[in-house]
Design a protein around this motif. Structure first.
Motif, PDB file in Angstrom:
ATOM      1  N   LYS A  49       1.306  12.404   1.284  1.00  0.00           N
ATOM      2  CA  LYS A  49       2.406  12.656   0.367  1.00  0.00           C
ATOM      3  C   LYS A  49       2.470  14.128  -0.031  1.00  0.00           C
ATOM      4  O   LYS A  49       1.462  14.730  -0.399  1.00  0.00           O
ATOM      5  CB  LYS A  49       2.248  11.802  -0.894  1.00  0.00           C
ATOM      6  CG  LYS A  49       3.436  11.841  -1.830  1.00  0.00           C
ATOM      7  CD  LYS A  49       3.249  10.841  -2.959  1.00  0.00           C
ATOM      8  CE  LYS A  49       4.451  10.804  -3.885  1.00  0.00           C
ATOM      9  NZ  LYS A  49       4.271   9.821  -4.967  1.00  0.00           N
TER      10      LYS A  49
ATOM     11  N   GLY B  98       0.324   8.462   6.834  1.00  0.00           N
ATOM     12  CA  GLY B  98       1.159   9.308   5.986  1.00  0.00           C
ATOM     13  C   GLY B  98       0.376  10.062   4.940  1.00  0.00           C
ATOM     14  O   GLY B  98      -0.696   9.623   4.508  1.00  0.00           O
TER      15      GLY B  98
ATOM     16  N   ILE C 281       6.874  11.522   1.989  1.00  0.00           N
ATOM     17  CA  ILE C 281       5.638  11.190   2.699  1.00  0.00           C
ATOM     18  C   ILE C 281       5.807  11.694   4.125  1.00  0.00           C
ATOM     19  O   ILE C 281       6.820  11.400   4.776  1.00  0.00           O
ATOM     20  CB  ILE C 281       5.375   9.679   2.674  1.00  0.00           C
ATOM     21  CG1 ILE C 281       5.180   9.202   1.231  1.00  0.00           C
ATOM     22  CG2 ILE C 281       4.136   9.346   3.510  1.00  0.00           C
ATOM     23  CD1 ILE C 281       5.019   7.717   1.085  1.00  0.00           C
TER      24      ILE C 281
END
Length: 125
Positions: free
Chosen positions: A120, A118, A93
């Motif tokens: 991914k 974040g 992430i």
């Protein structure tokens, strides 16, 4: 308050490229550095890169040097991370982080006050 929103993550194959973006909003006048960190499952958060916002200079972790490039736009409201030659070990992430007034010890996550949620990135080998 400063808000950071990342985008651009996804699933890619080894050797592919991907571009992440971090949009910065709010009281940004004192933002001096915007960094990217990443955290793989079961591992500690790792520094990836940082851009000094007043002149656009960037620094990188050795693990991504030559493959990743971070840059800011002319308005200072977006910082991108262009990732090339992605490897399985780049899976994580990715977080955008911002700090005020300096970028001393830029690879120290504790020195960054503002964080995004974040995005991914998964690289299949």
């Amino acid at each position: 308050q400063v808000h950071l929103v990342e985008s651009g993550g996804g699933l890619v194959q080894a050797g592919d490229s991907l571009r992440l973006s971090c949009v910065i909003s709010g009281r940004t006048d004192n933002i001096f550095g915007v960094a990217w960190f990443r955290q793989a499952p079961g591992k500690e958060r790792q520094f990836v890169s940082v851009v000094r916002m007043n002149d656009g200079l960037a620094w990188y972790d050795d693990s991504v040097k030559g493959r990743f490039t971070s840059s800011r736009d002319s308005t200072g409201t977006t910082v991108d991370l262009q990732m090339t030659e992605l490897k399985a070990e780049d899976t994580a992430i990715y977080y955008c982080a911002a700090r005020e007034f300096s970028i001393n010890y830029y690879n120290d996550a504790s020195r960054y006050k503002y964080w995004g949620q974040g995005t991914k990135v998964t690289t299949s080998s």
